[in-house]
Design a protein around this motif. Structure first.
Motif, PDB file in Angstrom:
ATOM      1  N   GLN A 139      47.676  48.795  31.559  1.00  0.00           N
ATOM      2  CA  GLN A 139      47.614  50.435  31.652  1.00  0.00           C
ATOM      3  C   GLN A 139      48.540  50.747  33.005  1.00  0.00           C
ATOM      4  OE1 GLN A 139      43.718  52.238  30.040  1.00  0.00           O
ATOM      5  NE2 GLN A 139      43.289  49.846  29.974  1.00  0.00           N
ATOM      6  N   VAL A 140      47.761  50.498  33.854  1.00  0.00           N
ATOM      7  CA  VAL A 140      48.385  52.167  35.379  1.00  0.00           C
ATOM      8  C   VAL A 140      49.329  50.648  35.880  1.00  0.00           C
ATOM      9  CG1 VAL A 140      46.593  49.922  37.022  1.00  0.00           C
ATOM     10  CG2 VAL A 140      46.925  52.393  37.264  1.00  0.00           C
ATOM     11  N   ALA A 141      49.280  49.660  35.970  1.00  0.00           N
ATOM     12  CA  ALA A 141      50.459  49.026  37.336  1.00  0.00           C
ATOM     13  C   ALA A 141      51.777  48.964  37.011  1.00  0.00           C
ATOM     14  CB  ALA A 141      50.304  47.978  37.015  1.00  0.00           C
ATOM     15  N   ASP A 142      52.508  49.399  37.945  1.00  0.00           N
ATOM     16  CA  ASP A 142      53.798  49.717  37.641  1.00  0.00           C
ATOM     17  C   ASP A 142      54.573  48.106  38.319  1.00  0.00           C
ATOM     18  OD1 ASP A 142      54.412  52.400  37.930  1.00  0.00           O
ATOM     19  OD2 ASP A 142      53.377  52.494  40.014  1.00  0.00           O
ATOM     20  N   SER A 143      53.855  46.751  39.458  1.00  0.00           N
ATOM     21  CA  SER A 143      53.966  46.040  39.716  1.00  0.00           C
ATOM     22  C   SER A 143      52.692  45.076  39.922  1.00  0.00           C
ATOM     23  CB  SER A 143      54.956  45.770  41.314  1.00  0.00           C
ATOM     24  OG  SER A 143      56.041  46.738  41.625  1.00  0.00           O
ATOM     25  N   VAL A 144      53.082  43.821  39.843  1.00  0.00           N
ATOM     26  CA  VAL A 144      51.079  43.185  40.123  1.00  0.00           C
ATOM     27  C   VAL A 144      51.490  41.973  40.084  1.00  0.00           C
ATOM     28  CG1 VAL A 144      49.947  42.528  38.029  1.00  0.00           C
ATOM     29  CG2 VAL A 144      51.178  43.676  37.414  1.00  0.00           C
ATOM     30  N   ALA A 145      50.482  41.142  41.134  1.00  0.00           N
ATOM     31  CA  ALA A 145      50.612  39.909  41.520  1.00  0.00           C
ATOM     32  C   ALA A 145      49.658  39.312  41.470  1.00  0.00           C
ATOM     33  CB  ALA A 145      50.504  39.876  43.341  1.00  0.00           C
ATOM     34  N   ARG A 146      49.506  37.933  40.946  1.00  0.00           N
ATOM     35  CA  ARG A 146      48.548  37.616  40.190  1.00  0.00           C
ATOM     36  C   ARG A 146      47.471  36.407  41.391  1.00  0.00           C
ATOM     37  NH1 ARG A 146      47.592  33.136  36.438  1.00  0.00           N
ATOM     38  NH2 ARG A 146      49.895  33.151  36.238  1.00  0.00           N
ATOM     39  N   LEU A 147      46.731  36.935  41.711  1.00  0.00           N
ATOM     40  CA  LEU A 147      46.260  36.003  42.474  1.00  0.00           C
ATOM     41  C   LEU A 147      44.668  34.807  42.490  1.00  0.00           C
ATOM     42  CD1 LEU A 147      45.578  35.733  45.812  1.00  0.00           C
ATOM     43  CD2 LEU A 147      43.590  37.696  45.796  1.00  0.00           C
ATOM     44  N   ASP A 148      45.158  33.618  42.967  1.00  0.00           N
ATOM     45  CA  ASP A 148      44.376  33.067  42.431  1.00  0.00           C
ATOM     46  C   ASP A 148      44.512  31.497  43.307  1.00  0.00           C
ATOM     47  OD1 ASP A 148      43.228  31.017  41.037  1.00  0.00           O
ATOM     48  OD2 ASP A 148      44.062  30.394  39.816  1.00  0.00           O
ATOM     49  N   HIS A 149      43.050  31.576  43.861  1.00  0.00           N
ATOM     50  CA  HIS A 149      42.537  29.876  44.890  1.00  0.00           C
ATOM     51  C   HIS A 149      42.957  30.211  45.963  1.00  0.00           C
ATOM     52  CE1 HIS A 149      41.467  27.490  41.538  1.00  0.00           C
ATOM     53  NE2 HIS A 149      40.476  27.516  42.996  1.00  0.00           N
ATOM     54  N   GLY A 150      43.158  32.222  46.376  1.00  0.00           N
ATOM     55  CA  GLY A 150      44.346  32.775  47.466  1.00  0.00           C
ATOM     56  C   GLY A 150      45.702  32.302  47.634  1.00  0.00           C
ATOM     57  N   HIS A 151      47.066  32.326  46.656  1.00  0.00           N
ATOM     58  CA  HIS A 151      48.150  32.300  46.542  1.00  0.00           C
ATOM     59  C   HIS A 151      48.106  33.608  45.572  1.00  0.00           C
ATOM     60  CE1 HIS A 151      48.271  28.641  48.637  1.00  0.00           C
ATOM     61  NE2 HIS A 151      47.158  28.090  47.760  1.00  0.00           N
ATOM     62  N   ILE A 152      49.119  33.825  45.769  1.00  0.00           N
ATOM     63  CA  ILE A 152      50.397  35.153  44.088  1.00  0.00           C
ATOM     64  C   ILE A 152      50.909  33.644  43.793  1.00  0.00           C
ATOM     65  CG2 ILE A 152      51.815  36.828  44.493  1.00  0.00           C
ATOM     66  CD1 ILE A 152      51.007  37.849  46.991  1.00  0.00           C
ATOM     67  N   VAL A 153      50.437  33.405  43.163  1.00  0.00           N
ATOM     68  CA  VAL A 153      51.071  32.418  41.618  1.00  0.00           C
ATOM     69  C   VAL A 153      52.221  33.155  41.242  1.00  0.00           C
ATOM     70  CG1 VAL A 153      48.871  31.537  41.334  1.00  0.00           C
ATOM     71  CG2 VAL A 153      48.932  32.870  39.822  1.00  0.00           C
ATOM     72  N   GLU A 154      51.764  34.865  41.297  1.00  0.00           N
ATOM     73  CA  GLU A 154      53.165  35.145  40.339  1.00  0.00           C
ATOM     74  C   GLU A 154      52.887  36.438  40.912  1.00  0.00           C
ATOM     75  OE1 GLU A 154      54.577  35.076  35.440  1.00  0.00           O
ATOM     76  OE2 GLU A 154      52.658  35.468  35.818  1.00  0.00           O
ATOM     77  N   SER A 155      54.298  37.397  40.489  1.00  0.00           N
ATOM     78  CA  SER A 155      54.382  38.931  41.368  1.00  0.00           C
ATOM     79  C   SER A 155      55.757  39.240  40.235  1.00  0.00           C
ATOM     80  CB  SER A 155      54.579  38.970  42.563  1.00  0.00           C
ATOM     81  OG  SER A 155      55.442  38.426  43.423  1.00  0.00           O
ATOM     82  N   GLY A 156      55.729  40.707  40.284  1.00  0.00           N
ATOM     83  CA  GLY A 156      56.674  41.385  39.993  1.00  0.00           C
ATOM     84  C   GLY A 156      56.239  42.791  39.412  1.00  0.00           C
ATOM     85  N   ALA A 157      57.457  43.276  39.120  1.00  0.00           N
ATOM     86  CA  ALA A 157      57.597  44.693  38.096  1.00  0.00           C
ATOM     87  C   ALA A 157      56.487  43.940  36.820  1.00  0.00           C
ATOM     88  CB  ALA A 157      58.615  45.528  37.774  1.00  0.00           C
ATOM     89  N   LEU A 158      55.739  44.772  36.208  1.00  0.00           N
ATOM     90  CA  LEU A 158      55.588  45.104  35.040  1.00  0.00           C
ATOM     91  C   LEU A 158      55.799  44.195  34.082  1.00  0.00           C
ATOM     92  CD1 LEU A 158      52.177  44.807  34.026  1.00  0.00           C
ATOM     93  CD2 LEU A 158      52.657  46.980  33.436  1.00  0.00           C
ATOM     94  N   VAL A 159      56.811  44.993  34.106  1.00  0.00           N
ATOM     95  CA  VAL A 159      57.774  44.749  32.685  1.00  0.00           C
ATOM     96  C   VAL A 159      57.735  43.738  32.370  1.00  0.00           C
ATOM     97  CG1 VAL A 159      58.091  47.999  31.803  1.00  0.00           C
ATOM     98  CG2 VAL A 159      59.712  46.423  33.931  1.00  0.00           C
ATOM     99  N   ASP A 160      59.057  43.492  33.668  1.00  0.00           N
ATOM    100  CA  ASP A 160      59.222  41.856  33.970  1.00  0.00           C
ATOM    101  C   ASP A 160      58.215  40.957  33.457  1.00  0.00           C
ATOM    102  OD1 ASP A 160      61.756  42.760  34.677  1.00  0.00           O
ATOM    103  OD2 ASP A 160      61.772  43.116  36.648  1.00  0.00           O
ATOM    104  N   LEU A 161      57.329  40.729  34.099  1.00  0.00           N
ATOM    105  CA  LEU A 161      56.223  40.093  33.717  1.00  0.00           C
ATOM    106  C   LEU A 161      55.807  39.716  32.358  1.00  0.00           C
ATOM    107  CD1 LEU A 161      53.391  39.683  36.755  1.00  0.00           C
ATOM    108  CD2 LEU A 161      55.996  38.720  36.423  1.00  0.00           C
ATOM    109  N   LEU A 162      56.010  40.794  31.300  1.00  0.00           N
ATOM    110  CA  LEU A 162      55.491  41.292  30.044  1.00  0.00           C
ATOM    111  C   LEU A 162      57.320  40.511  29.395  1.00  0.00           C
ATOM    112  CD1 LEU A 162      53.723  44.295  29.642  1.00  0.00           C
ATOM    113  CD2 LEU A 162      52.888  42.759  29.685  1.00  0.00           C
ATOM    114  N   ARG A 163      58.170  40.786  29.423  1.00  0.00           N
ATOM    115  CA  ARG A 163      59.010  40.487  29.318  1.00  0.00           C
ATOM    116  C   ARG A 163      58.860  38.792  28.993  1.00  0.00           C
ATOM    117  NH1 ARG A 163      63.774  42.573  32.246  1.00  0.00           N
ATOM    118  NH2 ARG A 163      62.551  44.159  31.612  1.00  0.00           N
ATOM    119  N   ASP A 164      58.623  38.079  30.546  1.00  0.00           N
ATOM    120  CA  ASP A 164      58.543  36.923  30.515  1.00  0.00           C
ATOM    121  C   ASP A 164      57.738  36.287  29.916  1.00  0.00           C
ATOM    122  OD1 ASP A 164      61.006  37.413  31.755  1.00  0.00           O
ATOM    123  OD2 ASP A 164      60.025  36.850  34.435  1.00  0.00           O
ATOM    124  N   ALA A 165      56.899  36.763  29.361  1.00  0.00           N
ATOM    125  CA  ALA A 165      55.990  35.741  29.010  1.00  0.00           C
ATOM    126  C   ALA A 165      55.561  35.620  27.586  1.00  0.00           C
ATOM    127  CB  ALA A 165      54.004  37.481  28.911  1.00  0.00           C
TER     128      ALA A 165
END
Ligand code: ADP
Ligand code: ADP
Length: 231
Positions: free
Chosen positions: A205-231
């Motif tokens: 709902q809120v983000a323009d850009s997103v980073a997914r954090l797991d075990h202290g690493h960013i495993v994926e990041s980018g514009a929300l629209v791009d991440l949704l397109r690739d999902a």
């Protein structure tokens, strides 16, 4: 705000734990950047490094180009004013009215009563609570209390707003109203908003850009629209 290879390590020897491992990202002004991850990912530690409650083990946090990791305690107290933080628990003082809670940072800085009154009025209006100035926290809904927390976070005109699980525990309707308010603040005040959460629904709902954090690493990041397109 930018992070450059931000690393936080707790303990040493056998108990050494790398909690944040070289995080790199920046949040532009007028942008809501979400960091989302499961429990134990390192979100609280990240929040504490950003609002300067903890110092990074290595790497840097830069605010308006200035490396905060290098500042003395005294300089840090001043630098902290450029970052407004909102927490999961609103952290309001129960024996103070909404207006008195918002006034706290201004009182602390020694603003005159007239200045404080004007500014508190402005801030409560901005978060849509002009009619609740004299209400005590227990007379407000969870969403309204969080709005008071946001007004207080804005009191010293920060350029960065850090949201640390600020919508966690709110019902969907209150969450949506806080999301709308944050977008309004992003646009009207040109704030850089770092939105840390474990709730993917809210990120959508809120983000323009997103980073997914797991075990202290960013495993994926980018514009929300791009991440949704690739999902
Ligand atoms: P999250 O907020 O995403 O749940 P945290 O930042 O609280 O993650 O914790 C990430 C990891 O760091 C966890 O494995 C936690 O046990 C560890 N950790 C957090 N604080 C400390 C500390 N002071 N000492 C040692 N380990 C810690
Ligand atoms: P001004 O330069 O007159 O403050 P702005 O467009 O910057 O005009 O701000 C509009 C309103 O928002 C004003 O009421 C101002 O006090 C308030 N405001 C501006 N910046 C911030 C900030 N970072 N935090 C909270 N309130 C702000």
């Amino acid at each position: 705000i930018s992070l450059e290879k931000l690393t936080k390590v707790y303990g040493r020897g056998d108990s050494r734990t790398v909690v944040l491992d070289g995080l790199d990202f920046s949040v532009a002004s007028g942008e809501i950047f979400a960091v989302v991850g499961p429990s134990g990912a390192g979100k609280s530690t990240l929040a504490h490094c950003v609002n300067l409650l903890e110092r990074p083990t290595s790497g840097a946090v830069l605010v308006n180009g200035e490396n905060l990791s290098r500042l003395s305690e005294k300089q840090l107290r001043v630098a902290r004013r450029s970052i407004g933080t909102i927490f999961q628990a609103d952290g309001l003082f129960s024996r103070r009215t909404a207006a008195a809670n918002v006034a706290l940072p201004l009182d602390y800085l020694g603003a005159t009563p007239a200045e404080t009154k004007r500014r508190v009025g402005e801030l409560l209006e901005r978060v849509g609570l002009s009619d609740k100035a004299s209400s005590y926290p227990h007379q407000l809904s969870g969403g309204q209390r969080q709005r008071v927390g946001i007004a207080r976070a804005l009191a010293l005109r920060p350029s960065i707003l850090l949201s640390d699980e600020a919508t966690s525990g709110l019902d969907p309707e209150s969450t949506a109203s806080i999301v709308d308010l944050l977008k309004e603040l992003r646009d009207d005040l040109d704030l850089s908003i770092l939105f840390i959460t474990h709730e993917m629904d809210t990120v959508l709902q809120v983000a323009d850009s997103v980073a997914r954090l797991d075990h202290g690493h960013i495993v994926e990041s980018g514009a929300l629209v791009d991440l949704l397109r690739d999902a």
